[in-house]
Design a protein around this motif. Structure first.
Motif, PDB file in Angstrom:
ATOM      1  N   SER A   1       0.415  -0.832   0.181  1.00  0.00           N
ATOM      2  CA  SER A   1       0.146  -0.030   0.480  1.00  0.00           C
ATOM      3  C   SER A   1       1.092   1.370  -0.165  1.00  0.00           C
ATOM      4  O   SER A   1       0.575   1.922  -1.028  1.00  0.00           O
ATOM      5  N   VAL A   2       2.050   1.473   0.651  1.00  0.00           N
ATOM      6  CA  VAL A   2       2.986   2.278   0.698  1.00  0.00           C
ATOM      7  C   VAL A   2       3.482   2.592  -0.425  1.00  0.00           C
ATOM      8  O   VAL A   2       3.703   3.912  -1.266  1.00  0.00           O
ATOM      9  N   ALA A   3       3.996   1.070  -0.879  1.00  0.00           N
ATOM     10  CA  ALA A   3       4.452   1.551  -2.360  1.00  0.00           C
ATOM     11  C   ALA A   3       3.376   2.738  -2.875  1.00  0.00           C
ATOM     12  O   ALA A   3       4.244   2.770  -4.284  1.00  0.00           O
ATOM     13  N   THR A   4       2.657   1.872  -3.571  1.00  0.00           N
ATOM     14  CA  THR A   4       1.625   2.159  -4.795  1.00  0.00           C
ATOM     15  C   THR A   4       0.866   3.237  -4.206  1.00  0.00           C
ATOM     16  O   THR A   4       0.993   4.661  -5.234  1.00  0.00           O
ATOM     17  N   ALA A   5       0.745   3.734  -2.890  1.00  0.00           N
ATOM     18  CA  ALA A   5       1.024   5.147  -2.861  1.00  0.00           C
ATOM     19  C   ALA A   5       2.481   6.211  -2.918  1.00  0.00           C
ATOM     20  O   ALA A   5       2.037   6.865  -3.649  1.00  0.00           O
ATOM     21  N   LEU A   6       3.278   5.821  -3.173  1.00  0.00           N
ATOM     22  CA  LEU A   6       4.771   6.477  -3.330  1.00  0.00           C
ATOM     23  C   LEU A   6       4.833   6.016  -5.011  1.00  0.00           C
ATOM     24  O   LEU A   6       4.839   7.261  -5.788  1.00  0.00           O
ATOM     25  N   LEU A   7       4.533   5.250  -5.304  1.00  0.00           N
ATOM     26  CA  LEU A   7       4.633   5.046  -7.342  1.00  0.00           C
ATOM     27  C   LEU A   7       3.476   6.057  -7.986  1.00  0.00           C
ATOM     28  O   LEU A   7       3.632   6.419  -8.320  1.00  0.00           O
ATOM     29  N   SER A   8       1.710   6.041  -7.227  1.00  0.00           N
ATOM     30  CA  SER A   8       1.376   7.105  -7.877  1.00  0.00           C
ATOM     31  C   SER A   8       1.873   8.428  -7.392  1.00  0.00           C
ATOM     32  O   SER A   8       1.130   9.402  -8.038  1.00  0.00           O
ATOM     33  N   ASN A   9       2.352   9.042  -6.385  1.00  0.00           N
ATOM     34  CA  ASN A   9       2.032  10.120  -6.261  1.00  0.00           C
ATOM     35  C   ASN A   9       3.926  10.605  -7.468  1.00  0.00           C
ATOM     36  O   ASN A   9       3.972  11.672  -8.264  1.00  0.00           O
ATOM     37  N   GLY A  10       4.511   9.850  -8.009  1.00  0.00           N
ATOM     38  CA  GLY A  10       5.635   9.781  -8.722  1.00  0.00           C
ATOM     39  C   GLY A  10       5.276   9.828  -9.927  1.00  0.00           C
ATOM     40  O   GLY A  10       5.591  11.068 -10.968  1.00  0.00           O
ATOM     41  N   VAL A  11       3.963   9.191 -10.022  1.00  0.00           N
ATOM     42  CA  VAL A  11       3.932   9.858 -11.224  1.00  0.00           C
ATOM     43  C   VAL A  11       3.010  10.717 -11.854  1.00  0.00           C
ATOM     44  O   VAL A  11       2.627  11.310 -12.861  1.00  0.00           O
ATOM     45  N   GLU A  12       1.971  10.964 -10.501  1.00  0.00           N
ATOM     46  CA  GLU A  12       1.381  12.679 -10.303  1.00  0.00           C
ATOM     47  C   GLU A  12       2.580  13.477 -10.395  1.00  0.00           C
ATOM     48  O   GLU A  12       2.219  14.715 -11.440  1.00  0.00           O
ATOM     49  N   TYR A  13       3.281  13.050  -9.926  1.00  0.00           N
ATOM     50  CA  TYR A  13       4.382  14.466 -10.467  1.00  0.00           C
ATOM     51  C   TYR A  13       5.356  14.585 -11.665  1.00  0.00           C
ATOM     52  O   TYR A  13       5.012  16.026 -12.093  1.00  0.00           O
ATOM     53  N   LEU A  14       5.226  13.322 -12.088  1.00  0.00           N
ATOM     54  CA  LEU A  14       5.821  13.185 -13.400  1.00  0.00           C
ATOM     55  C   LEU A  14       5.396  13.866 -14.549  1.00  0.00           C
ATOM     56  O   LEU A  14       5.659  14.418 -15.756  1.00  0.00           O
ATOM     57  N   VAL A  15       3.315  13.564 -14.870  1.00  0.00           N
ATOM     58  CA  VAL A  15       2.848  13.694 -15.488  1.00  0.00           C
ATOM     59  C   VAL A  15       2.225  15.823 -15.454  1.00  0.00           C
ATOM     60  O   VAL A  15       2.636  16.128 -16.105  1.00  0.00           O
ATOM     61  N   ASN A  16       2.620  16.133 -14.607  1.00  0.00           N
ATOM     62  CA  ASN A  16       2.097  17.424 -13.728  1.00  0.00           C
ATOM     63  C   ASN A  16       3.568  17.882 -14.750  1.00  0.00           C
ATOM     64  O   ASN A  16       3.571  19.209 -15.268  1.00  0.00           O
ATOM     65  N   LYS A  17       4.867  17.824 -14.509  1.00  0.00           N
ATOM     66  CA  LYS A  17       5.656  18.521 -14.417  1.00  0.00           C
ATOM     67  C   LYS A  17       5.771  18.311 -16.169  1.00  0.00           C
ATOM     68  O   LYS A  17       6.143  19.092 -17.031  1.00  0.00           O
ATOM     69  N   GLN A  18       5.740  16.991 -17.300  1.00  0.00           N
ATOM     70  CA  GLN A  18       5.225  16.946 -18.352  1.00  0.00           C
ATOM     71  C   GLN A  18       4.370  18.197 -18.740  1.00  0.00           C
ATOM     72  O   GLN A  18       4.671  19.038 -19.843  1.00  0.00           O
ATOM     73  N   GLU A  19       3.207  18.832 -18.284  1.00  0.00           N
ATOM     74  CA  GLU A  19       2.318  19.475 -18.477  1.00  0.00           C
ATOM     75  C   GLU A  19       2.392  20.781 -19.010  1.00  0.00           C
ATOM     76  O   GLU A  19       2.550  21.587 -19.270  1.00  0.00           O
ATOM     77  N   LEU A  20       3.878  20.971 -17.396  1.00  0.00           N
ATOM     78  CA  LEU A  20       4.106  22.358 -17.499  1.00  0.00           C
ATOM     79  C   LEU A  20       5.407  22.486 -18.100  1.00  0.00           C
ATOM     80  O   LEU A  20       5.343  24.202 -19.351  1.00  0.00           O
ATOM     81  N   GLN A  21       5.347  21.167 -19.074  1.00  0.00           N
ATOM     82  CA  GLN A  21       6.466  21.965 -20.260  1.00  0.00           C
ATOM     83  C   GLN A  21       5.671  22.327 -21.434  1.00  0.00           C
ATOM     84  O   GLN A  21       6.663  23.068 -22.324  1.00  0.00           O
ATOM     85  N   ILE A  22       4.590  21.196 -21.614  1.00  0.00           N
ATOM     86  CA  ILE A  22       4.189  21.813 -22.836  1.00  0.00           C
ATOM     87  C   ILE A  22       3.060  23.051 -22.674  1.00  0.00           C
ATOM     88  O   ILE A  22       3.708  23.396 -23.842  1.00  0.00           O
ATOM     89  N   ALA A  23       2.972  23.910 -21.462  1.00  0.00           N
ATOM     90  CA  ALA A  23       2.120  24.710 -21.889  1.00  0.00           C
ATOM     91  C   ALA A  23       2.992  25.592 -21.793  1.00  0.00           C
ATOM     92  O   ALA A  23       3.852  26.162 -22.397  1.00  0.00           O
TER      93      ALA A  23
END
Length: 81
Positions: free
Chosen positions: A59-81
């Protein structure tokens, strides 16, 4: 929402769902070799502790992975905009 709250929410949800899933698999395994009616049970002692430990770790691993993926997606959105 802060990252800590998200981690707690995802970990808690993962723990609840993971424990329910683990109990189902435990009961399927313990009832597979008998010709009797299905009986629901909860593991005791060390076996319960091991099960909870594994579910909590995943459960902790899933939460950390989810947080990391969200961070990367948000970072990618900032670079596109």
């Amino acid at each position: 929402m802060t990252a800590n709250k998200k981690l707690l929410i995802i970990t808690g949800a993962g723990l609840a769902v993971g424990l329910a899933e683990a109990l189902l698999y435990y009961n399927l395994g313990t009832n597979s070799d008998t010709n009797e009616d299905f009986k629901f049970g909860i593991p005791r002692g060390a076996e319960l502790g091991k099960t909870l430990g594994i579910v909590l770790a995943m459960s902790v691993a899933t939460a950390l992975l989810s947080n990391g993926v969200e961070y990367l997606v948000n970072k990618q959105e900032l670079q596109i905009a």
